[in-house]
Scaffold this motif. Structure first.
Motif, PDB file in Angstrom:
ATOM      1  N   CYS A 104      46.095  37.233  47.254  1.00  0.00           N
ATOM      2  CA  CYS A 104      45.573  38.546  46.896  1.00  0.00           C
ATOM      3  C   CYS A 104      46.503  39.615  47.470  1.00  0.00           C
ATOM      4  O   CYS A 104      46.879  39.543  48.646  1.00  0.00           O
ATOM      5  N   PRO A 105      46.872  40.624  46.680  1.00  0.00           N
ATOM      6  CA  PRO A 105      47.775  41.662  47.186  1.00  0.00           C
ATOM      7  C   PRO A 105      47.123  42.604  48.202  1.00  0.00           C
ATOM      8  O   PRO A 105      47.812  43.324  48.913  1.00  0.00           O
ATOM      9  N   HIS A 106      45.810  42.577  48.303  1.00  0.00           N
ATOM     10  CA  HIS A 106      45.093  43.483  49.193  1.00  0.00           C
ATOM     11  C   HIS A 106      45.227  43.059  50.658  1.00  0.00           C
ATOM     12  O   HIS A 106      45.823  43.759  51.463  1.00  0.00           O
ATOM     13  N   LYS A 107      44.708  41.890  50.993  1.00  0.00           N
ATOM     14  CA  LYS A 107      44.740  41.412  52.380  1.00  0.00           C
ATOM     15  C   LYS A 107      45.263  39.979  52.475  1.00  0.00           C
ATOM     16  O   LYS A 107      44.967  39.275  53.427  1.00  0.00           O
ATOM     17  N   LYS A 108      45.985  39.562  51.443  1.00  0.00           N
ATOM     18  CA  LYS A 108      46.617  38.228  51.412  1.00  0.00           C
ATOM     19  C   LYS A 108      45.614  37.082  51.398  1.00  0.00           C
ATOM     20  O   LYS A 108      45.897  35.988  51.873  1.00  0.00           O
ATOM     21  N   GLY A 109      44.433  37.329  50.869  1.00  0.00           N
ATOM     22  CA  GLY A 109      43.406  36.292  50.791  1.00  0.00           C
ATOM     23  C   GLY A 109      43.830  35.152  49.873  1.00  0.00           C
ATOM     24  O   GLY A 109      44.527  35.363  48.886  1.00  0.00           O
ATOM     25  N   PRO A 110      43.396  33.922  50.177  1.00  0.00           N
ATOM     26  CA  PRO A 110      43.728  32.761  49.353  1.00  0.00           C
ATOM     27  C   PRO A 110      42.819  32.691  48.118  1.00  0.00           C
ATOM     28  O   PRO A 110      41.659  32.279  48.212  1.00  0.00           O
ATOM     29  N   LEU A 111      43.326  33.076  46.979  1.00  0.00           N
ATOM     30  CA  LEU A 111      42.499  33.147  45.779  1.00  0.00           C
ATOM     31  C   LEU A 111      41.963  31.790  45.346  1.00  0.00           C
ATOM     32  O   LEU A 111      40.900  31.711  44.726  1.00  0.00           O
ATOM     33  N   SER A 112      42.665  30.715  45.684  1.00  0.00           N
ATOM     34  CA  SER A 112      42.165  29.382  45.322  1.00  0.00           C
ATOM     35  C   SER A 112      40.862  29.053  46.046  1.00  0.00           C
ATOM     36  O   SER A 112      40.156  28.132  45.658  1.00  0.00           O
ATOM     37  N   GLU A 113      40.527  29.821  47.073  1.00  0.00           N
ATOM     38  CA  GLU A 113      39.265  29.639  47.787  1.00  0.00           C
ATOM     39  C   GLU A 113      38.209  30.650  47.345  1.00  0.00           C
ATOM     40  O   GLU A 113      37.130  30.718  47.912  1.00  0.00           O
ATOM     41  N   GLY A 114      38.553  31.437  46.320  1.00  0.00           N
ATOM     42  CA  GLY A 114      37.643  32.460  45.823  1.00  0.00           C
ATOM     43  C   GLY A 114      36.620  31.904  44.854  1.00  0.00           C
ATOM     44  O   GLY A 114      36.572  30.707  44.569  1.00  0.00           O
ATOM     45  N   ILE A 115      35.787  32.783  44.331  1.00  0.00           N
ATOM     46  CA  ILE A 115      34.736  32.425  43.388  1.00  0.00           C
ATOM     47  C   ILE A 115      35.267  32.625  41.970  1.00  0.00           C
ATOM     48  O   ILE A 115      35.724  33.714  41.614  1.00  0.00           O
ATOM     49  N   VAL A 116      35.215  31.566  41.165  1.00  0.00           N
ATOM     50  CA  VAL A 116      35.660  31.621  39.773  1.00  0.00           C
ATOM     51  C   VAL A 116      34.432  31.888  38.906  1.00  0.00           C
ATOM     52  O   VAL A 116      33.430  31.177  38.997  1.00  0.00           O
ATOM     53  N   HIS A 117      34.518  32.936  38.096  1.00  0.00           N
ATOM     54  CA  HIS A 117      33.403  33.310  37.216  1.00  0.00           C
ATOM     55  C   HIS A 117      33.968  33.887  35.931  1.00  0.00           C
ATOM     56  O   HIS A 117      34.766  34.803  35.957  1.00  0.00           O
ATOM     57  N   GLY A 118      33.563  33.306  34.807  1.00  0.00           N
ATOM     58  CA  GLY A 118      34.145  33.711  33.531  1.00  0.00           C
ATOM     59  C   GLY A 118      35.642  33.462  33.566  1.00  0.00           C
ATOM     60  O   GLY A 118      36.093  32.396  33.956  1.00  0.00           O
ATOM     61  N   HIS A 119      36.411  34.474  33.186  1.00  0.00           N
ATOM     62  CA  HIS A 119      37.875  34.406  33.263  1.00  0.00           C
ATOM     63  C   HIS A 119      38.381  35.213  34.446  1.00  0.00           C
ATOM     64  O   HIS A 119      39.444  35.821  34.388  1.00  0.00           O
ATOM     65  N   CYS A 168      52.954  29.184  46.588  1.00  0.00           N
ATOM     66  CA  CYS A 168      51.788  28.467  46.062  1.00  0.00           C
ATOM     67  C   CYS A 168      51.232  29.140  44.812  1.00  0.00           C
ATOM     68  O   CYS A 168      51.137  30.361  44.738  1.00  0.00           O
ATOM     69  N   VAL A 169      50.858  28.305  43.860  1.00  0.00           N
ATOM     70  CA  VAL A 169      50.227  28.746  42.623  1.00  0.00           C
ATOM     71  C   VAL A 169      48.822  28.165  42.606  1.00  0.00           C
ATOM     72  O   VAL A 169      48.624  26.993  42.935  1.00  0.00           O
ATOM     73  N   ALA A 170      47.857  28.979  42.246  1.00  0.00           N
ATOM     74  CA  ALA A 170      46.477  28.516  42.113  1.00  0.00           C
ATOM     75  C   ALA A 170      46.217  28.194  40.647  1.00  0.00           C
ATOM     76  O   ALA A 170      46.557  28.980  39.768  1.00  0.00           O
ATOM     77  N   VAL A 171      45.630  27.037  40.405  1.00  0.00           N
ATOM     78  CA  VAL A 171      45.241  26.639  39.059  1.00  0.00           C
ATOM     79  C   VAL A 171      43.719  26.682  39.015  1.00  0.00           C
ATOM     80  O   VAL A 171      43.054  26.008  39.799  1.00  0.00           O
ATOM     81  N   PHE A 172      43.199  27.507  38.122  1.00  0.00           N
ATOM     82  CA  PHE A 172      41.759  27.737  38.012  1.00  0.00           C
ATOM     83  C   PHE A 172      41.216  27.056  36.763  1.00  0.00           C
ATOM     84  O   PHE A 172      41.796  27.171  35.691  1.00  0.00           O
ATOM     85  N   ARG A 173      40.084  26.377  36.898  1.00  0.00           N
ATOM     86  CA  ARG A 173      39.419  25.759  35.750  1.00  0.00           C
ATOM     87  C   ARG A 173      38.153  26.550  35.478  1.00  0.00           C
ATOM     88  O   ARG A 173      37.201  26.517  36.260  1.00  0.00           O
ATOM     89  N   THR A 174      38.150  27.253  34.350  1.00  0.00           N
ATOM     90  CA  THR A 174      37.028  28.134  34.037  1.00  0.00           C
ATOM     91  C   THR A 174      36.003  27.500  33.104  1.00  0.00           C
ATOM     92  O   THR A 174      34.891  27.993  32.985  1.00  0.00           O
ATOM     93  N   ASP A 175      36.390  26.423  32.442  1.00  0.00           N
ATOM     94  CA  ASP A 175      35.500  25.743  31.502  1.00  0.00           C
ATOM     95  C   ASP A 175      35.943  24.283  31.411  1.00  0.00           C
ATOM     96  O   ASP A 175      36.950  23.902  32.004  1.00  0.00           O
ATOM     97  N   GLU A 176      35.218  23.474  30.662  1.00  0.00           N
ATOM     98  CA  GLU A 176      35.535  22.048  30.553  1.00  0.00           C
ATOM     99  C   GLU A 176      36.998  21.800  30.212  1.00  0.00           C
ATOM    100  O   GLU A 176      37.623  20.903  30.759  1.00  0.00           O
ATOM    101  N   THR A 213      37.249  36.028  42.267  1.00  0.00           N
ATOM    102  CA  THR A 213      36.969  37.020  43.295  1.00  0.00           C
ATOM    103  C   THR A 213      37.579  36.550  44.601  1.00  0.00           C
ATOM    104  O   THR A 213      37.339  35.429  45.048  1.00  0.00           O
ATOM    105  N   CYS A 214      38.371  37.419  45.224  1.00  0.00           N
ATOM    106  CA  CYS A 214      39.013  37.097  46.492  1.00  0.00           C
ATOM    107  C   CYS A 214      37.952  36.834  47.561  1.00  0.00           C
ATOM    108  O   CYS A 214      36.987  37.591  47.681  1.00  0.00           O
ATOM    109  N   PRO A 215      38.142  35.775  48.354  1.00  0.00           N
ATOM    110  CA  PRO A 215      37.132  35.438  49.363  1.00  0.00           C
ATOM    111  C   PRO A 215      37.108  36.397  50.557  1.00  0.00           C
ATOM    112  O   PRO A 215      36.145  36.391  51.314  1.00  0.00           O
ATOM    113  N   LEU A 216      38.135  37.225  50.719  1.00  0.00           N
ATOM    114  CA  LEU A 216      38.169  38.108  51.889  1.00  0.00           C
ATOM    115  C   LEU A 216      37.479  39.444  51.676  1.00  0.00           C
ATOM    116  O   LEU A 216      36.685  39.875  52.501  1.00  0.00           O
ATOM    117  N   HIS A 217      37.811  40.134  50.586  1.00  0.00           N
ATOM    118  CA  HIS A 217      37.271  41.482  50.408  1.00  0.00           C
ATOM    119  C   HIS A 217      36.745  41.747  49.002  1.00  0.00           C
ATOM    120  O   HIS A 217      36.657  42.892  48.570  1.00  0.00           O
TER     121      HIS A 217
END
Length: 110
Positions: free
Chosen positions: A44-59, A26-34, A62-66
């Motif tokens: 995430c390489p740390h605890k395998k968190g799903p980055l597509s469920e993380g918080i997008v801020h700037g560029h 799976c590849v996550a596609v992030f939209r940071t601006d219009e 943030t991983c939702p797990l840790h």
């Protein structure tokens, strides 16, 4: 490069992500601006968190797990000793998101 149309930019919420399933994971596609998108590994390489469920801020995302933070330009973890996610070339053309399929095939996106 082998560009694959993966959808319209409006399919990805602003400051959000969309998951794209490929033959290598799976590849996550992030939209940071219009009119700005990034593509990276969803895991995430740390605890395998799903980055597509993380918080997008700037560029960054943030991983939702840790709370590991990754730069979407480089894939580098910020504030972590050794962390990196794969990033993939992506571009916009007439509102369509194009992902470099050859780059995804060369790396494991899982």
């Amino acid at each position: 490069m082998s560009w694959i149309d993966i959808g319209h930019i409006d399919d990805v919420p602003l400051r959000g992500a969309r998951l794209v399933k490929t033959h290598v994971g799976c590849v996550a596609v992030f939209r940071t601006d219009e009119a700005e998108v990034f593509a990276a590994s969803n895991t995430c390489p740390h605890k395998k968190g799903p980055l597509s469920e993380g918080i997008v801020h700037g560029h960054k995302v943030t991983c939702p797990l840790h709370n590991w933070v990754f730069d979407l330009n480089t894939g580098e973890a910020q504030g972590a000793d050794d962390g990196r996610i794969s990033t993939y070339p992506v571009r916009l053309e007439d509102g369509r998101i194009l992902l470099d399929g050859a780059a995804v095939s060369r790396r494991s996106a899982a």
